[in-house]
Design a protein around this motif. Sequence first.
Motif, PDB file in Angstrom:
ATOM      1  N   ILE A   1       0.880  -1.160   0.000  1.00 46.40           N
ATOM      2  CA  ILE A   1       0.000   0.000   0.000  1.00 46.40           C
ATOM      3  C   ILE A   1       0.919   1.211   0.000  1.00 46.40           C
ATOM      4  O   ILE A   1       1.879   1.269   0.777  1.00 46.40           O
ATOM      5  N   ILE A   2       0.639   2.168  -0.859  1.00 49.67           N
ATOM      6  CA  ILE A   2       1.425   3.400  -0.893  1.00 49.67           C
ATOM      7  C   ILE A   2       0.510   4.539  -0.467  1.00 49.67           C
ATOM      8  O   ILE A   2      -0.545   4.771  -1.071  1.00 49.67           O
ATOM      9  N   ILE A   3       0.914   5.215   0.605  1.00 53.02           N
ATOM     10  CA  ILE A   3       0.181   6.373   1.105  1.00 53.02           C
ATOM     11  C   ILE A   3       1.163   7.529   1.147  1.00 53.02           C
ATOM     12  O   ILE A   3       2.192   7.449   1.824  1.00 53.02           O
TER      13      ILE A   3
ATOM     14  N   LYS B   1       3.327   8.450  -0.948  1.00 48.09           N
ATOM     15  CA  LYS B   1       4.619   7.967  -1.443  1.00 48.09           C
ATOM     16  C   LYS B   1       5.359   7.082  -0.445  1.00 48.09           C
ATOM     17  O   LYS B   1       6.485   6.688  -0.696  1.00 48.09           O
ATOM     18  N   LEU B   2       4.742   6.759   0.694  1.00 45.34           N
ATOM     19  CA  LEU B   2       5.347   5.845   1.667  1.00 45.34           C
ATOM     20  C   LEU B   2       4.804   4.445   1.427  1.00 45.34           C
ATOM     21  O   LEU B   2       3.592   4.222   1.495  1.00 45.34           O
ATOM     22  N   PRO B   3       5.683   3.465   1.134  1.00 48.73           N
ATOM     23  CA  PRO B   3       5.204   2.097   0.919  1.00 48.73           C
ATOM     24  C   PRO B   3       5.089   1.321   2.232  1.00 48.73           C
ATOM     25  O   PRO B   3       5.897   1.481   3.145  1.00 48.73           O
ATOM     26  N   PHE B   4       4.049   0.505   2.311  1.00 53.30           N
ATOM     27  CA  PHE B   4       3.827  -0.382   3.452  1.00 53.30           C
ATOM     28  C   PHE B   4       3.545  -1.777   2.907  1.00 53.30           C
ATOM     29  O   PHE B   4       2.613  -1.937   2.097  1.00 53.30           O
ATOM     30  N   ASP B   5       4.341  -2.761   3.305  1.00 54.46           N
ATOM     31  CA  ASP B   5       4.046  -4.138   2.928  1.00 54.46           C
ATOM     32  C   ASP B   5       2.763  -4.557   3.626  1.00 54.46           C
ATOM     33  O   ASP B   5       2.539  -4.218   4.791  1.00 54.46           O
TER      34      ASP B   5
ATOM     35  N   VAL C   1      -9.487  -5.796   0.502  1.00 52.34           N
ATOM     36  CA  VAL C   1      -9.804  -5.256  -0.814  1.00 52.34           C
ATOM     37  C   VAL C   1     -11.202  -5.737  -1.208  1.00 52.34           C
ATOM     38  O   VAL C   1     -11.488  -6.935  -1.183  1.00 52.34           O
ATOM     39  N   TYR C   2     -12.073  -4.788  -1.563  1.00 43.88           N
ATOM     40  CA  TYR C   2     -13.440  -5.108  -1.948  1.00 43.88           C
ATOM     41  C   TYR C   2     -13.648  -4.765  -3.422  1.00 43.88           C
ATOM     42  O   TYR C   2     -13.062  -3.807  -3.932  1.00 43.88           O
ATOM     43  N   GLY C   3     -14.489  -5.546  -4.084  1.00 44.24           N
ATOM     44  CA  GLY C   3     -14.717  -5.373  -5.513  1.00 44.24           C
ATOM     45  C   GLY C   3     -15.357  -4.056  -5.881  1.00 44.24           C
ATOM     46  O   GLY C   3     -15.105  -3.515  -6.949  1.00 44.24           O
TER      47      GLY C   3
ATOM     48  N   LEU D   1      -2.941   0.610  -4.052  1.00 41.31           N
ATOM     49  CA  LEU D   1      -2.588  -0.787  -3.870  1.00 41.31           C
ATOM     50  C   LEU D   1      -1.642  -1.193  -4.988  1.00 41.31           C
ATOM     51  O   LEU D   1      -1.925  -0.953  -6.166  1.00 41.31           O
ATOM     52  N   VAL D   2      -0.522  -1.809  -4.632  1.00 40.40           N
ATOM     53  CA  VAL D   2       0.452  -2.293  -5.604  1.00 40.40           C
ATOM     54  C   VAL D   2       0.664  -3.780  -5.335  1.00 40.40           C
ATOM     55  O   VAL D   2       0.931  -4.171  -4.196  1.00 40.40           O
ATOM     56  N   CYS D   3       0.535  -4.600  -6.390  1.00 40.50           N
ATOM     57  CA  CYS D   3       0.715  -6.037  -6.218  1.00 40.50           C
ATOM     58  C   CYS D   3       1.180  -6.658  -7.536  1.00 40.50           C
ATOM     59  O   CYS D   3       1.150  -6.012  -8.578  1.00 40.50           O
ATOM     60  N   ASP D   4       1.614  -7.923  -7.460  1.00 43.13           N
ATOM     61  CA  ASP D   4       2.103  -8.591  -8.670  1.00 43.13           C
ATOM     62  C   ASP D   4       0.934  -8.920  -9.609  1.00 43.13           C
ATOM     63  O   ASP D   4      -0.234  -8.753  -9.263  1.00 43.13           O
ATOM     64  N   LYS D   5       1.263  -9.397 -10.790  1.00 42.28           N
ATOM     65  CA  LYS D   5       0.243  -9.613 -11.823  1.00 42.28           C
ATOM     66  C   LYS D   5      -0.805 -10.644 -11.420  1.00 42.28           C
ATOM     67  O   LYS D   5      -1.981 -10.491 -11.744  1.00 42.28           O
ATOM     68  N   ASN D   6      -0.404 -11.696 -10.716  1.00 42.73           N
ATOM     69  CA  ASN D   6      -1.378 -12.707 -10.293  1.00 42.73           C
ATOM     70  C   ASN D   6      -2.401 -12.096  -9.338  1.00 42.73           C
ATOM     71  O   ASN D   6      -3.600 -12.374  -9.431  1.00 42.73           O
TER      72      ASN D   6
END
Length: 132
Positions: free
Chosen positions: A6-8, A10-14, A41-43, A113-118
């Motif tokens: 999660i980036i808030i 510009k600060l990233p949080f795993d 995460v909700y649709g 939200l930043v995550c891999d392609k899967n």
Amino acid sequence: MNKGSIIINKLPFDVVLALSEQEQSKGLMNTELPIPNMAFVYGSPRINKFWMHNTKMPLDIVFSCNGIILQICVGQPYSTALIGDDRPSDLIVEFPYGTVSSAGIKIGDPVELVCDKNVQMKVLMLKSGFYI
């Protein structure tokens, strides 16, 4: 569970991602230290309420919708009081208590939200109305 960031401001949080209904219903209940950051995460935006039943440590709970933080709450250990107002949210992040203050996070801040392609594919499925 899947992982991402999660980036808030510009600060990233795993984060550990709670995507399925089962993952979301468990959350951080019965988790031992150290408490990870968890993102729900909700649709689509909906009214979300949280509680701290069986959660051992206090949490900062950040509600956001469409990439903007709407509300910041503190969850007290073992409380069954409902947390969250009646505004729709599509992303909620739980941090160890004090993280929001120490990082300078505030209402109105952008969140991403930043995550891999899967994981991105799973999130897209959620947003398309599919349950995972």
